[in-house]
Design an enzyme around this catalytic site. Structure first.
Site, PDB file in Angstrom:
ATOM      1  N   LEU A 142       5.194  -7.303  -1.517  1.00 57.69           N
ATOM      2  CA  LEU A 142       5.748  -5.960  -1.716  1.00 57.69           C
ATOM      3  C   LEU A 142       4.711  -4.988  -1.162  1.00 57.69           C
ATOM      4  CD1 LEU A 142       7.095  -5.966  -5.417  1.00 57.69           C
ATOM      5  CD2 LEU A 142       8.400  -6.238  -3.315  1.00 57.69           C
ATOM      6  N   ASP A 143       5.168  -3.944  -0.487  1.00 59.12           N
ATOM      7  CA  ASP A 143       4.235  -2.915  -0.017  1.00 59.12           C
ATOM      8  C   ASP A 143       3.456  -2.374  -1.208  1.00 59.12           C
ATOM      9  OD1 ASP A 143       5.377  -3.210   2.444  1.00 59.12           O
ATOM     10  OD2 ASP A 143       6.598  -1.399   2.333  1.00 59.12           O
ATOM     11  N   ARG A 144       2.263  -1.855  -0.913  1.00 62.53           N
ATOM     12  CA  ARG A 144       1.405  -1.316  -1.977  1.00 62.53           C
ATOM     13  C   ARG A 144       2.155  -0.338  -2.898  1.00 62.53           C
ATOM     14  NH1 ARG A 144      -4.087   0.712  -2.625  1.00 62.53           N
ATOM     15  NH2 ARG A 144      -4.706   0.260  -0.493  1.00 62.53           N
ATOM     16  N   ARG A 243      12.554   0.754   4.250  1.00 61.19           N
ATOM     17  CA  ARG A 243      12.014   2.071   4.573  1.00 61.19           C
ATOM     18  C   ARG A 243      12.495   2.539   5.948  1.00 61.19           C
ATOM     19  NH1 ARG A 243       5.776   1.187   3.005  1.00 61.19           N
ATOM     20  NH2 ARG A 243       5.620   3.316   3.826  1.00 61.19           N
TER      21      ARG A 243
END
Length: 306
Positions: A142-144, A243
């Site tokens: 997962l992205d930060r 995104r």
């Protein structure tokens, strides 16, 4: 007659043994010799629980070299220090996998340049507090700034099993996204070919086979003229996929400056991995983990008091 005194606890002698090392040895054989009444597994678990120290320093390695003159202390009363987990909660753990809920702001794993605390590093400490040889393997990321449910494997074999059968094993991977503006279509699918620019930003190419194929399905859960809350299902799991696709849709994710957002309405990225359902790699059981939608995602839809 006062019978209750009989049960008053006796002052318990601390359960500590101390030994002086007389000749060079490795720690595990030394302990097995000194604690000959205990089996090998019992001694290993005393080590794993951090109950053994050499000259006052806790040691968990079986093969720690001992030299004459050192003092080895076993304190069986000492409760093992479970490392504090920061920015994550363990939802499920078994011999093969760990499923966590990650907070926004925590890196899944560090890049070579970064040396900060990550989910990966904390979970490695967590498994090593029980088994000094324990390891953690990355299955997906997962992205930060994305919060929510993610999974790690506890062996390379299980990591491979999961990665090789990811499309078949994962039955549901859904997110909630808070995006800018009112999404008009109640549901839709975005499909494109994703590529990475020289500045490490992902973008969509309309040319077939130009990049990695990415497919995202969405449904509007709530909307007003400024924001929409979407339920998003991933058919493919590409880097930054949701995104980029929300930007393509003309409704970037709130707080996602990298992909066109101008709104800081919730002071974080408006993306949360809400559901992960998958077939367990070794038991074949269907497991489903769902986490609640962050409260801040719902704030834009609360009726303002008149």
């Amino acid at each position: 007659m006062q019978h209750h005194k009989k049960n008053s606890p006796k002052t318990k002698r601390p359960n500590i043994s101390q030994y002086t090392v007389k000749e060079p040895a490795e720690l595990l054989p030394f302990l097995l010799h000194k604690q000959s009444n205990l089996g090998r597994n019992a001694v290993k678990s005393i080590l794993a629980r951090g109950q053994v120290s050499v000259n006052g320093r806790v040691v968990t390695e079986y093969n720690c070299p001992l030299v004459p003159g050192q003092t080895v202390t076993i304190n069986k009363d000492k409760v093992a220090e479970e490392p504090q987990l920061v920015g994550l909660t363990i939802l499920h753990e078994d011999e093969d996998i760990i499923v966590i809920q990650k907070d926004a702001g925590l890196l899944s794993i560090a890049s070579p340049q970064e040396n900060e605390i990550t989910a990966y590093r904390q979970l490695t400490s967590h498994v090593r507090s029980k088994d000094p040889k324990g390891r953690i393997f990355v299955v997906h990321r997962l992205d930060r700034d994305t919060s929510g449910v993610m999974m790690f494997a506890k062996s390379e074999k299980v990591q491979q099993l999961l990665q090789n059968s990811w499309q078949e094993s994962v039955k549901d991977r859904s997110y909630v996204a808070l995006v800018e503006g009112q999404v008009k279509k109640p549901e839709g699918t975005i499909s494109s070919w994703l590529k990475e620019s020289s500045t490490l930003k992902m973008y969509s190419s309309s040319r077939p086979n130009d990049g990695q194929h990415a497919v995202t399905h969405y449904k509007v859960m709530q909307s007003n003229k400024n924001f929409s809350l979407l339920e998003v299902h991933l058919e493919t799991g590409r880097k930054n996929q949701i995104r980029v696709h929300m930007q393509d849709l003309g409704h970037p994710i709130v707080g996602d400056k990298k992909y066109g957002s101008r709104s800081k309405a919730i002071h974080r990225l408006g993306l949360h991995a809400r559901v992960l359902a998958f077939v367990h790699p070794t038991t074949g059981q269907l497991l489903r983990f769902e986490s609640t939608i962050p409260k801040s995602f719902l704030n834009p839809f609360r009726q303002s008091p008149s």
